[in-house]
Design a protein around this motif. Structure first.
Motif, mmCIF file in Angstrom:
data_model
loop_
_atom_site.group_PDB
_atom_site.id
_atom_site.type_symbol
_atom_site.label_atom_id
_atom_site.label_comp_id
_atom_site.label_asym_id
_atom_site.label_seq_id
_atom_site.Cartn_x
_atom_site.Cartn_y
_atom_site.Cartn_z
ATOM 1 N N VAL A 12 0.867 -1.174 0.000
ATOM 2 C CA VAL A 12 0.000 0.000 0.000
ATOM 3 C C VAL A 12 0.902 1.221 0.000
ATOM 4 C CG1 VAL A 12 -1.840 1.214 1.206
ATOM 5 C CG2 VAL A 12 -1.742 -1.274 1.244
ATOM 6 N N ALA A 13 0.978 1.870 -1.147
ATOM 7 C CA ALA A 13 1.857 3.030 -1.283
ATOM 8 C C ALA A 13 1.186 4.240 -0.660
ATOM 9 C CB ALA A 13 2.145 3.286 -2.753
ATOM 10 N N THR A 14 1.920 5.290 -0.548
ATOM 11 C CA THR A 14 1.304 6.532 -0.078
ATOM 12 C C THR A 14 0.245 6.948 -1.083
ATOM 13 O OG1 THR A 14 3.110 7.667 -1.134
ATOM 14 C CG2 THR A 14 3.250 7.386 1.263
ATOM 15 N N GLU A 15 -0.676 7.738 -0.645
ATOM 16 C CA GLU A 15 -1.846 8.082 -1.465
ATOM 17 C C GLU A 15 -1.452 8.723 -2.805
ATOM 18 O OE1 GLU A 15 -5.620 9.211 1.108
ATOM 19 O OE2 GLU A 15 -3.989 10.638 1.235
ATOM 20 N N SER A 16 -2.191 8.370 -3.827
ATOM 21 C CA SER A 16 -1.988 9.031 -5.111
ATOM 22 C C SER A 16 -2.665 10.404 -5.050
ATOM 23 C CB SER A 16 -2.597 8.204 -6.229
ATOM 24 O OG SER A 16 -4.003 8.246 -6.104
ATOM 25 N N ALA A 17 -2.272 11.246 -5.997
ATOM 26 C CA ALA A 17 -2.832 12.607 -6.000
ATOM 27 C C ALA A 17 -4.344 12.572 -6.190
ATOM 28 C CB ALA A 17 -2.170 13.415 -7.113
ATOM 29 N N THR A 18 -4.797 11.663 -7.054
ATOM 30 C CA THR A 18 -6.235 11.579 -7.341
ATOM 31 C C THR A 18 -7.018 11.143 -6.112
ATOM 32 O OG1 THR A 18 -5.433 10.616 -9.386
ATOM 33 C CG2 THR A 18 -7.809 10.759 -9.126
ATOM 34 N N SER A 19 -6.544 10.052 -5.499
ATOM 35 C CA SER A 19 -7.303 9.551 -4.342
ATOM 36 C C SER A 19 -7.230 10.543 -3.186
ATOM 37 C CB SER A 19 -6.807 8.177 -3.924
ATOM 38 O OG SER A 19 -5.555 8.278 -3.305
ATOM 39 N N ARG A 20 -6.081 11.240 -3.071
ATOM 40 C CA ARG A 20 -5.976 12.232 -2.003
ATOM 41 C C ARG A 20 -6.992 13.355 -2.217
ATOM 42 N NH1 ARG A 20 -1.233 14.595 1.484
ATOM 43 N NH2 ARG A 20 -0.808 12.396 1.649
ATOM 44 N N ALA A 21 -7.140 13.765 -3.483
ATOM 45 C CA ALA A 21 -8.096 14.843 -3.783
ATOM 46 C C ALA A 21 -9.521 14.394 -3.447
ATOM 47 C CB ALA A 21 -7.992 15.239 -5.247
ATOM 48 N N ALA A 22 -9.829 13.146 -3.821
ATOM 49 C CA ALA A 22 -11.175 12.625 -3.549
ATOM 50 C C ALA A 22 -11.418 12.532 -2.051
ATOM 51 C CB ALA A 22 -11.329 11.249 -4.197
ATOM 52 N N ASP A 23 -10.408 12.048 -1.335
ATOM 53 C CA ASP A 23 -10.551 11.924 0.117
ATOM 54 C C ASP A 23 -10.703 13.294 0.773
ATOM 55 O OD1 ASP A 23 -10.460 9.208 0.001
ATOM 56 O OD2 ASP A 23 -8.309 9.068 0.371
ATOM 57 N N GLU A 24 -9.940 14.246 0.269
ATOM 58 C CA GLU A 24 -10.030 15.594 0.849
ATOM 59 C C GLU A 24 -11.421 16.179 0.626
ATOM 60 O OE1 GLU A 24 -8.188 17.143 2.857
ATOM 61 O OE2 GLU A 24 -6.595 15.655 2.833
ATOM 62 N N TRP A 25 -11.969 15.894 -0.557
ATOM 63 C CA TRP A 25 -13.319 16.390 -0.878
ATOM 64 C C TRP A 25 -14.341 15.773 0.085
ATOM 65 C CZ3 TRP A 25 -17.877 14.302 -3.224
ATOM 66 C CH2 TRP A 25 -18.770 15.283 -3.658
ATOM 67 N N GLU A 26 -14.191 14.461 0.323
ATOM 68 C CA GLU A 26 -15.093 13.791 1.277
ATOM 69 C C GLU A 26 -14.917 14.368 2.674
ATOM 70 O OE1 GLU A 26 -14.700 9.550 1.223
ATOM 71 O OE2 GLU A 26 -15.308 9.415 -0.868
ATOM 72 N N ASN A 27 -13.664 14.665 3.023
ATOM 73 C CA ASN A 27 -13.398 15.245 4.342
ATOM 74 C C ASN A 27 -14.063 16.611 4.499
ATOM 75 O OD1 ASN A 27 -11.984 13.090 5.220
ATOM 76 N ND2 ASN A 27 -9.957 13.987 4.951
ATOM 77 N N GLN A 28 -14.033 17.375 3.412
ATOM 78 C CA GLN A 28 -14.668 18.699 3.461
ATOM 79 C C GLN A 28 -16.164 18.551 3.734
ATOM 80 O OE1 GLN A 28 -13.430 21.849 3.169
ATOM 81 N NE2 GLN A 28 -11.426 20.898 3.376
ATOM 82 N N ILE A 29 -16.778 17.597 3.028
ATOM 83 C CA ILE A 29 -18.219 17.367 3.228
ATOM 84 C C ILE A 29 -18.479 16.933 4.667
ATOM 85 C CG2 ILE A 29 -20.179 15.908 2.569
ATOM 86 C CD1 ILE A 29 -19.051 15.827 -0.238
ATOM 87 N N ALA A 30 -17.666 15.976 5.141
ATOM 88 C CA ALA A 30 -17.866 15.476 6.512
ATOM 89 C C ALA A 30 -17.670 16.583 7.540
ATOM 90 C CB ALA A 30 -16.909 14.319 6.782
ATOM 91 N N ALA A 31 -16.756 17.503 7.249
ATOM 92 C CA ALA A 31 -16.466 18.567 8.217
ATOM 93 C C ALA A 31 -17.562 19.626 8.239
ATOM 94 C CB ALA A 31 -15.122 19.209 7.894
ATOM 95 N N TRP A 32 -18.161 19.910 7.085
ATOM 96 C CA TRP A 32 -19.080 21.052 6.995
ATOM 97 C C TRP A 32 -20.553 20.677 6.919
ATOM 98 C CZ3 TRP A 32 -17.197 25.439 8.478
ATOM 99 C CH2 TRP A 32 -15.827 25.675 8.348
ATOM 100 N N CYS A 33 -20.819 19.501 6.447
ATOM 101 C CA CYS A 33 -22.226 19.138 6.228
ATOM 102 C C CYS A 33 -22.752 18.374 7.454
ATOM 103 C CB CYS A 33 -22.296 18.251 4.988
ATOM 104 S SG CYS A 33 -23.849 18.312 4.191
ATOM 105 N N PRO A 34 -23.941 18.684 7.944
ATOM 106 C CA PRO A 34 -24.471 17.920 9.079
ATOM 107 C C PRO A 34 -24.637 16.442 8.722
ATOM 108 C CG PRO A 34 -25.797 19.867 8.661
ATOM 109 C CD PRO A 34 -24.852 19.744 7.508
ATOM 110 N N ALA A 35 -24.410 15.615 9.723
ATOM 111 C CA ALA A 35 -24.451 14.162 9.479
ATOM 112 C C ALA A 35 -25.798 13.720 8.918
ATOM 113 C CB ALA A 35 -24.152 13.424 10.774
ATOM 114 N N PHE A 36 -26.882 14.341 9.374
ATOM 115 C CA PHE A 36 -28.194 13.861 8.913
ATOM 116 C C PHE A 36 -28.415 14.163 7.429
ATOM 117 C CE2 PHE A 36 -30.900 17.637 8.556
ATOM 118 C CZ PHE A 36 -30.226 18.590 9.301
#
Lengths: 349, 462
Positions: free
Chosen positions: A170-194
């Motif tokens: 398992v290599a360090t994250e690729s740029a693409t997957s990192r971008a996707a993960d960061e986008w998901e993190n942004q949603i999780a951080a700002w959007c209410p869970a419900f």
């Protein structure tokens, strides 16, 4: 003549808007009782994986209702790292969601129970993550040994298929997957869970977990029912087991303990399933592990005895007994096995 | 296509938009007929042929009956309709059951009879009864046959009630189809509220209960007496919310399209007698059985013993209508026997005397719950195990899923409130201050707390 005016469309519109806002506010306030949390997963450079946000609280609202404190390095149920006490022994605990234990409260998690039953002599570092397999665990070991210095590693083996996966670095994250993960993190951080939960229910397919596909075409004939495939005794995947165990040996020379706790006994179609379908595979795995100097503990008998005494190690009132994740009883059995094994010195340290 | 699918929601929006845009009756009914056949073809295109056959036969037979003056010829045409409709139903639904039962009787259990690999066309029991009611009513001279094949085809195939009722009679729907309904925002809103409530009943209550009920009924011997009790009460709630939820959605959709369907449920567990239960449960089936079977057999006009016999026959056949299995026959028999006992007690009571409502309600509930055990069990042996567990004969797993307990509590509260003025606010009238908030809450709740996964309506299998 009455002075009463007929409500206008604008009045009705406003009334409904206020109603929708009020309902959303009610849901926002009450949903933490029923809706799981969605946390950002920052990248942990020591583990080289994404982990649950340290310092946060994770709510699980499915079969078990529990809240989990996320500690350093994303460790569930551990608010801070254990002290460097030379009298106690520090163990790294690896596994998938069964070992992660977010279904149960922190004091019922394996790490807490091990500390309790060992009189604080053993400090378990809960490093398990949902969905992980041997590739994920082995890749994190070097980083964890360097930063946390565990004396030994404990692997909870629930599904042997986790050790039959082809060796993958398992290599360090690729740029693409990192971008996707960061986008998901942004949603999780700002959007209410419900809101995330409702959207997820709407757009994803319950069976596959992928995006929901819609069908509008009429059907000709009925889809053939999925034939119940007879359970076939397959030859154990000895080569993949051996490859993973060799790889484990190559990354660490510290003692390793494998705890075999399969989903057994279970309840399926109204019957208690007593037979472990992986028994043959486990025999092969155990032999290979022992050949490499690893300790193996089989928990099947204690699980069976627990069921016979009426205490099911898996399942919850909110889910179903005999299926699903380990509950407090199951965690206790696992914790006691760890404590006993290290107390008797079966695993050198 | 299920009412709970997203595909159906999109389909419904399109149909409503197009139907209310149609300028005349003919174009509107053509659109609704095409939509209804598409709705049925979505499940299996092949069985549209059966629907069409039933439609054409009954349309033609009704015309012939109307024209014929000789009673024997009228009777012959009626027999043609009965033969075709019941023949198709018997073949698809009961062929394997009768073959297996005959084989069991003549060759002993465990034989391997020549059964066929048949798929039960969804809704066949419902639309067969619906078309039969039309032909029988024409034969009895209660209604005149419609001249419009389009109207009649739509009456048979109208998608809201096609697959699981309510069983709407021709006299109720055909006159509505002969005109263009007038748009009414109040009526549309009422239909929407009803459909939303039906969806909540089905998805949030019935499906949640089903998760527990399925597990316990699959292996009742594993669970404690209290858990089995919860599962049996849970099944009473599941089947009620599932079927009445479907009926509410069907009635609500029809209302949104400008048509009125008969009520199918009136809080049946409030019934103080079994006969009252059947006036509150699946009302459109009960009155069908009463009018076309019980009364045809002579009803209560041929003496006490014949009345009891007619009750038994009606209920046993009613049980068999629900499914081709002996457990359904036993369920029908249980209800028939209970009705006979009730009839006997009633005839022996002094004039003016009656059983108290509490005793009546408890007795009725006991019979109904005992019946649901048979109805839900796959085999009578499993039903026997459940009865035994209900008597706390052996220990087992104590399992009380909070959501199932909550749904059972809602079942009780719902029934208790319905008999008070609270039912007025439960209908969420458009002009009340709380209605927008309550409606939005229901929609949020559906989005957040619906169980995930495919769950068809219970009555689809019938």
């Amino acid at each position: 003549m009455s002075d009463r005016r007929v409500p206008t469309a604008a009045y009705h519109g406003l009334r409904w808007l206020v109603g929708v806002v009020a309902a959303t506010a009610i849901i926002a306030v009450t949903s933490p009782c029923f809706v799981r949390s969605y946390l950002p997963r920052p990248y942990d450079t020591d583990r080289n994986v994404r982990v649950l946000q340290p310092g946060s609280n994770y709510r699980w609202r499915s079969e078990g209702y529990a809240s989990t404190t996320i500690g350093p390095h994303g460790m569930p149920g551990l608010s801070e790292l254990p002290d460097d006490d030379p009298a106690s022994i520090r163990l790294a605990f690896w596994g998938d969601s069964q070992a992660e234990g977010v279904c149960v409260a922190d004091h019922q998690k394996v790490a807490s129970v091990v500390a309790e039953v060992s009189g604080q002599d053993i400090a378990l570092l809960p490093l398990a993550r949902s969905g992980d397999n041997a590739n994920d665990w082995i890749c994190q070991i070097a980083g964890i040994e360097a930063t946390l210095g565990p004396a030994a590693h404990v692997f909870l083996v629930v599904e042997l298929s986790d050790w039959a996966v082809p060796v993958e670095t398992v290599a360090t994250e690729s740029a693409t997957s990192r971008a996707a993960d960061e986008w998901e993190n942004q949603i999780a951080a700002w959007c209410p869970a419900f809101v995330i939960h409702a959207s997820r229910n709407l757009v994803t397919d319950a069976e596959t977990g992928g995006l929901r596909t819609l069908r509008f075409r009429p059907r000709w004939g009925q889809p053939a029912p999925a034939a119940a495939s007879p359970i076939q005794e397959q030859e154990p995947p000895v080569a993949p087991y051996a490859a993973q165990l060799d790889r484990l040996r190559s990354v660490t020379d510290r003692p390793c303990l494998f705890l075999y706790a399969p989903k057994f006994p279970s309840i399926a179609r109204g019957r208690i399933v007593q037979k472990d379908s992986d028994a043959k595979a486990f025999d092969a795995f155990e032999r290979l592990a022992r050949e490499r100097g690893y300790a193996v503990v089989d928990l099947r008998d204690s699980m069976r005895r627990s069921v016979q005494s009426g205490r099911w190690p898996r399942g919850f009132h909110n889910g179903q007994f005999g299926v699903g994740h380990y509950n407090a009883t199951g965690n206790q059995l696992i914790a006691r096995a760890i404590a006993d094994t290290f107390a008797t010195g079966v695993v050198g340290h | 296509m299920l009412f709970t699918q997203i595909e159906f929601l999109l389909f419904l929006i399109l149909v409503i938009l197009v139907a209310w845009r149609c300028p005349g009756r003919r174009s509107r009914n053509t659109v609704l007929l095409a939509a209804s056949y598409y709705f049925y073809a979505y499940w299996d295109l092949r069985f549209c042929g059966l629907l069409l056959l039933s439609t054409l036969v009954d349309y033609w037979v009704a015309q012939r009956i109307d024209r014929a003056t000789d009673p024997r010829i009228r009777w012959t045409y009626l027999c043609v309709s009965l033969f075709v409709n019941l023949g198709v139903l018997a073949f698809f639904k009961y062929f394997n059951f009768f073959i297996e039962s005959a084989a069991a009787i003549f060759h002993g259990w465990g034989s391997n009879p020549g059964t066929l690999d048949l798929v039960l066309p969804v809704g066949i029991s419902f639309y067969t009864f619906q078309t039969l009611s039309y032909t029988i009513d024409v034969y009895r001279g209660k209604i005149a046959p419609t001249r419009s094949l389009l109207d009649f085809a739509l009456y048979v195939a109208f998608f809201p009630q096609l697959v699981a009722g309510p069983i709407v009679r021709a006299v109720e729907l055909l006159p509505q189809l002969a005109t263009v309904p007038q748009w009414s925002s109040g009526r549309f809103y009422g239909g929407f509220q009803l459909a939303l409530r039906g969806l909540v009943k089905k998805v949030l209550l019935a499906d949640r209960l089903g998760e527990m009920v399925d597990v316990v009924f699959a292996g009742p011997e594993l669970y404690s007496g209290w858990t089995v009790w919860l599962a049996v009460i849970g099944y009473a709630g599941q089947i009620y919310y599932d079927f009445s939820g479907y009926s509410d959605i069907a009635i609500g959709i029809a209302k949104m399209l400008g048509y009125r369907f008969p009520v199918n449920f009136r809080h049946p567990y409030l019934a103080t007698s079994l006969s009252e239960f059947w006036r509150r449960w699946h009302i459109t089936l009960s009155r069908w059985l009463r009018d076309y079977l019980y009364i045809s057999l002579g009803g209560n006009r041929r003496g006490r013993w014949r009345t009891k016999w007619n009750l038994m026959v009606t209920m046993v056949l009613g049980g068999l209508w629900h499914g081709a299995a002996w457990t359904f026959v036993l369920w029908g028999t249980l209800h028939g026997l209970a009705l006979v006992v009730e009839h006997t007690v009633r005839t022996r009571l002094r004039p003016g005397a009656r059983v108290g409502p509490v005793i009546g309600r408890m007795t009725t509930l006991a019979v109904v719950l005992a019946g649901w055990v048979l109805f839900r069990s796959e085999t009578w042996q499993r039903a026997a195990t459940i009865y035994s567990q209900l008597c706390f004969t052996r220990s087992g797993i104590d399992w009380f899923p909070p959501l199932a307990v909550l749904a059972c509590a809602i079942l009780v509260v719902d029934h208790l409130l319905w008999s008070t003025r609270a039912r007025l606010w439960m209908h969420l009238p458009a002009d009340r201050w709380y209605t927008p908030t309550a409606t939005a809450l229901l929609i949020w709740t559906l989005l957040l707390y619906s169980p995930r996964g495919f769950s068809p309506f219970v009555y689809f299998q019938f």
